[in-house]
Design a protein around this motif. Structure first.
Motif, mmCIF file in Angstrom:
data_model
loop_
_atom_site.group_PDB
_atom_site.id
_atom_site.type_symbol
_atom_site.label_atom_id
_atom_site.label_comp_id
_atom_site.label_asym_id
_atom_site.label_seq_id
_atom_site.Cartn_x
_atom_site.Cartn_y
_atom_site.Cartn_z
ATOM 1 N N ASP A 104 0.849 -1.178 0.000
ATOM 2 C CA ASP A 104 0.000 0.000 0.000
ATOM 3 C C ASP A 104 0.893 1.239 0.000
ATOM 4 O OD1 ASP A 104 -1.789 2.050 0.377
ATOM 5 O OD2 ASP A 104 -2.683 1.227 2.207
ATOM 6 N N PRO A 105 0.894 2.024 -1.095
ATOM 7 C CA PRO A 105 1.773 3.192 -1.155
ATOM 8 C C PRO A 105 1.433 4.257 -0.114
ATOM 9 C CG PRO A 105 0.342 3.120 -3.082
ATOM 10 C CD PRO A 105 0.124 1.851 -2.313
ATOM 11 N N GLU A 106 0.214 4.256 0.395
ATOM 12 C CA GLU A 106 -0.161 5.255 1.397
ATOM 13 C C GLU A 106 0.565 5.034 2.730
ATOM 14 O OE1 GLU A 106 -4.339 5.982 1.776
ATOM 15 O OE2 GLU A 106 -4.460 6.819 -0.232
ATOM 16 N N LEU A 107 1.204 3.874 2.893
ATOM 17 C CA LEU A 107 2.022 3.657 4.091
ATOM 18 C C LEU A 107 3.257 4.550 4.083
ATOM 19 C CD1 LEU A 107 1.898 -0.250 4.291
ATOM 20 C CD2 LEU A 107 0.671 1.378 5.746
ATOM 21 N N PHE A 108 3.640 5.026 2.903
ATOM 22 C CA PHE A 108 4.867 5.810 2.750
ATOM 23 C C PHE A 108 4.603 7.270 2.434
ATOM 24 C CE2 PHE A 108 5.548 1.431 1.415
ATOM 25 C CZ PHE A 108 6.481 1.041 2.364
ATOM 26 N N GLY A 109 3.359 7.649 2.246
ATOM 27 C CA GLY A 109 3.019 9.032 1.936
ATOM 28 C C GLY A 109 1.658 9.100 1.265
ATOM 29 N N PRO A 110 1.188 10.312 0.984
ATOM 30 C CA PRO A 110 -0.128 10.486 0.364
ATOM 31 C C PRO A 110 -0.196 9.838 -1.025
ATOM 32 C CG PRO A 110 0.694 12.570 1.231
ATOM 33 C CD PRO A 110 1.825 11.591 1.313
ATOM 34 N N ALA A 111 -1.339 9.267 -1.340
ATOM 35 C CA ALA A 111 -1.541 8.594 -2.629
ATOM 36 C C ALA A 111 -1.325 9.556 -3.793
ATOM 37 C CB ALA A 111 -2.935 7.975 -2.696
ATOM 38 N N ALA A 112 -1.704 10.813 -3.635
ATOM 39 C CA ALA A 112 -1.532 11.796 -4.703
ATOM 40 C C ALA A 112 -0.056 11.978 -5.043
ATOM 41 C CB ALA A 112 -2.171 13.121 -4.317
ATOM 42 N N ASP A 113 0.796 11.993 -4.022
ATOM 43 C CA ASP A 113 2.240 12.119 -4.253
ATOM 44 C C ASP A 113 2.765 10.897 -4.996
ATOM 45 O OD1 ASP A 113 2.142 14.510 -2.891
ATOM 46 O OD2 ASP A 113 3.105 13.736 -1.064
ATOM 47 N N VAL B 38 4.741 8.355 -10.032
ATOM 48 C CA VAL B 38 4.570 7.310 -11.051
ATOM 49 C C VAL B 38 4.339 7.951 -12.416
ATOM 50 C CG1 VAL B 38 3.067 5.446 -11.854
ATOM 51 C CG2 VAL B 38 3.803 5.523 -9.466
ATOM 52 N N ASP B 39 3.488 8.960 -12.490
ATOM 53 C CA ASP B 39 3.235 9.646 -13.760
ATOM 54 C C ASP B 39 4.521 10.265 -14.305
ATOM 55 O OD1 ASP B 39 0.565 8.953 -13.717
ATOM 56 O OD2 ASP B 39 -0.121 10.906 -12.957
ATOM 57 N N ARG B 40 5.343 10.845 -13.429
ATOM 58 C CA ARG B 40 6.613 11.432 -13.858
ATOM 59 C C ARG B 40 7.548 10.341 -14.408
ATOM 60 N NH1 ARG B 40 7.731 14.714 -9.653
ATOM 61 N NH2 ARG B 40 8.676 13.026 -8.483
ATOM 62 N N MET B 41 7.595 9.190 -13.717
ATOM 63 C CA MET B 41 8.437 8.086 -14.168
ATOM 64 C C MET B 41 7.966 7.563 -15.532
ATOM 65 S SD MET B 41 8.823 4.125 -13.193
ATOM 66 C CE MET B 41 7.148 4.046 -13.691
ATOM 67 N N ILE B 42 6.663 7.453 -15.720
ATOM 68 C CA ILE B 42 6.121 7.006 -17.004
ATOM 69 C C ILE B 42 6.504 7.990 -18.103
ATOM 70 C CG2 ILE B 42 3.977 6.662 -18.317
ATOM 71 C CD1 ILE B 42 2.802 5.428 -15.724
ATOM 72 N N GLY B 43 6.367 9.285 -17.821
ATOM 73 C CA GLY B 43 6.741 10.304 -18.802
ATOM 74 C C GLY B 43 8.209 10.224 -19.174
#
Length: 82
Positions: free
Chosen positions: A4-13, A18-23
């Motif tokens: 769960d990525p929310e364990l490490f920070g807000p889902a929006a972040d 992820v969007d930046r990595m895809i770009g």
């Protein structure tokens, strides 16, 4: 296993990173003979969307096996090949 990525920070972040990595991945240099860079899961998503729109293609041998099963089980079915 899923983390769960929310364990490490807000889902929006997480989505933003992820969007930046895809770009960055998609803007990379393409190998010779390759017209498009895909990220993991992208091809599967395209196939799923196609199958939802057009139906799941069956090999002729699969169709014959289904037809034989339906006939043996005396199922009132209509299998259509397009």
């Amino acid at each position: 296993m899923v983390i769960d990525p929310e364990l490490f920070g807000p889902a929006a972040d997480f989505r933003e990173r992820v969007d930046r990595m895809i770009g960055q991945t998609k803007s990379g240099e393409k190998a010779e003979g390759i017209s498009e860079i895909l990220v993991p899961g992208e091809e599967e998503l395209r196939v799923r969307e196609h199958n939802l729109r057009e139906g799941v293609p069956l090999r002729p041998s699969t169709y014959r096996a289904l037809r034989q099963y339906a006939d043996t089980a005396r199922l009132m079915t209509e299998l259509i090949i397009t």
